[in-house]
Motif scaffolding. Structure first.
Motif, PDB file in Angstrom:
ATOM      1  N   ASP A 135       0.833  -1.191   0.050  1.00 40.69           N
ATOM      2  CA  ASP A 135       0.113  -0.029   0.120  1.00 40.69           C
ATOM      3  C   ASP A 135       0.846   1.250   0.017  1.00 40.69           C
ATOM      4  O   ASP A 135       0.209   2.262   0.440  1.00 40.69           O
ATOM      5  CB  ASP A 135      -0.935  -0.035   1.111  1.00 40.69           C
TER       6      ASP A 135
ATOM      7  N   GLU B 145      -0.563   4.489  -1.642  1.00 41.72           N
ATOM      8  CA  GLU B 145      -1.874   5.353  -0.723  1.00 41.72           C
ATOM      9  C   GLU B 145      -1.104   5.863   0.365  1.00 41.72           C
ATOM     10  O   GLU B 145      -1.571   7.001   1.024  1.00 41.72           O
ATOM     11  CB  GLU B 145      -2.729   4.218  -0.350  1.00 41.72           C
ATOM     12  N   THR B 146      -0.168   4.911   1.006  1.00 39.12           N
ATOM     13  CA  THR B 146       0.416   5.613   2.504  1.00 39.12           C
ATOM     14  C   THR B 146       1.204   7.062   2.158  1.00 39.12           C
ATOM     15  O   THR B 146       1.115   7.907   2.945  1.00 39.12           O
ATOM     16  CB  THR B 146       1.256   4.486   2.934  1.00 39.12           C
TER      17      THR B 146
ATOM     18  N   ARG C  32       0.587   8.893  -0.282  1.00 38.82           N
ATOM     19  CA  ARG C  32      -0.094  10.121  -0.653  1.00 38.82           C
ATOM     20  C   ARG C  32      -0.871  10.461   0.788  1.00 38.82           C
ATOM     21  O   ARG C  32      -0.908  11.917   0.827  1.00 38.82           O
ATOM     22  CB  ARG C  32      -1.369   9.616  -1.428  1.00 38.82           C
ATOM     23  N   ASN C  33      -1.232   9.951   1.466  1.00 40.77           N
ATOM     24  CA  ASN C  33      -1.885  10.257   2.920  1.00 40.77           C
ATOM     25  C   ASN C  33      -0.877  11.196   3.544  1.00 40.77           C
ATOM     26  O   ASN C  33      -1.357  11.894   4.372  1.00 40.77           O
ATOM     27  CB  ASN C  33      -2.419   9.111   3.478  1.00 40.77           C
TER      28      ASN C  33
ATOM     29  N   LYS D  99       0.013  14.581   1.549  1.00 44.47           N
ATOM     30  CA  LYS D  99      -1.437  15.292   1.150  1.00 44.47           C
ATOM     31  C   LYS D  99      -1.200  16.311   0.246  1.00 44.47           C
ATOM     32  O   LYS D  99      -0.873  15.989  -0.939  1.00 44.47           O
ATOM     33  CB  LYS D  99      -1.694  15.798   2.402  1.00 44.47           C
TER      34      LYS D  99
ATOM     35  N   GLU E  39       4.397   7.357 -10.686  1.00 46.16           N
ATOM     36  CA  GLU E  39       4.169   5.716 -10.617  1.00 46.16           C
ATOM     37  C   GLU E  39       4.813   5.085 -11.889  1.00 46.16           C
ATOM     38  O   GLU E  39       4.389   5.787 -12.954  1.00 46.16           O
ATOM     39  CB  GLU E  39       2.956   5.394 -10.488  1.00 46.16           C
TER      40      GLU E  39
END
Length: 276
Positions: free
Chosen positions: A44, A47-48, A50-51, A54, A63
């Motif tokens: 992940d 997603e990690t 990106r979070n 932010k 990517e």
């Protein structure tokens, strides 16, 4: 004020990225950007990351559509870099707060240098530790310097304008990617040694460069050195002929055994002392 591009090639290291991120946003030097290229991670990571980053527009995340390997991904980072100075930071490692500032200061003091490098701290899985990597030293750079034995390591930074004069990182490399970069940059000038700990290197079982086959890593490093010898048009090393084709790592490293000897190292120290 020079802009600094921090380059991060990620593959399945999202779980370590928060500490890497924290070390970047804590930098004393303010003018930086971060380029992250994810190499089609299977966890992940995207997603990690990106979070964590932010909406901070200083961070750019890209990517790869397919897994292309370390050499390709690190090289791809340079496609997006806009800073005058660049440096790679692995997503599972971290920088000391003054890493960027100390590096840029070296360029300001020595405008003709093409790169800087520093000492680094070897850390455990939790990024804790105070063991200094003792092999890092000031080097005398000439066409016979191949960083063997290892003397030049993290935190390595370089001028983008110099990188653009090279063929770039070999995209086919999985090992010795950093060594390939070091030697190509040093083809164009001298580095400055920042004699301080600027980089935290995490030792863990999933590290890209730490736990691969030693034979594979040795072969990759030897091939990088052989390519460097050819790039520098060297026909012989210490009166021994350089082979016309790559055969094996032993043949290459045997050419450089003399550089590990006491007398050679003493002469090198004398050259450094005399500022030659």
């Amino acid at each position: 004020m020079k802009k600094f591009s921090v380059l991060i090639a990620n593959y399945n290291n999202g779980k370590y990225f928060k500490e890497c991120y924290d070390s970047i946003i804590s930098q004393s030097y303010p003018n930086w950007e971060v380029i992250i290229v994810d190499d089609a991670s299977t966890d992940d990571s995207v997603e990690t990351i990106r979070n964590i980053i932010k909406d901070d527009n200083r961070f750019k995340l890209y990517e790869n559509k397919d897994n292309r390997g370390c050499g390709f991904t690190k090289g791809h980072c340079m496609d997006f870099a806009t800073g005058e100075i660049c440096g790679y930071l692995d997503p599972d490692d971290a920088l000391y707060p003054q890493a960027l500032e100390k590096s840029v200061e070296a360029y300001n003091r020595h405008p003709k240098i093409v790169a800087t490098y520093s000492r680094m701290t070897m850390c455990n899985d939790k990024l804790e530790g105070d063991t200094v990597f003792t092999k890092t030293k000031a080097v005398y750079n000439d066409k016979y310097f191949f960083n063997y034995p290892i003397q030049l390591a993290h935190f390595f930074t370089f001028k983008k304008e110099v990188y653009d004069k090279t063929s770039g990182i070999n995209p086919d490399l999985c090992n010795a990617v950093d060594q390939d970069l070091y030697l190509k940059i040093l083809d164009h000038g001298d580095p400055a040694f920042v004699d301080e700990n600027l980089y935290k290197y995490r030792l863990h079982s999933q590290g890209i460069s730490q736990f691969k086959s030693k034979n594979s890593a040795k072969e990759s490093f030897a091939k990088v050195i052989f390519d460097t010898m050819n790039r520098r048009s060297l026909k012989s090393i210490n009166k021994v002929k350089v082979p016309q084709t790559y055969n094996n790592s032993t043949e290459i490293f045997d050419l450089l055994v003399y550089q590990t000897k006491f007398l050679y190292r003493l002469k090198t120290k004398a050259k450094l002392f005399l500022g030659r």
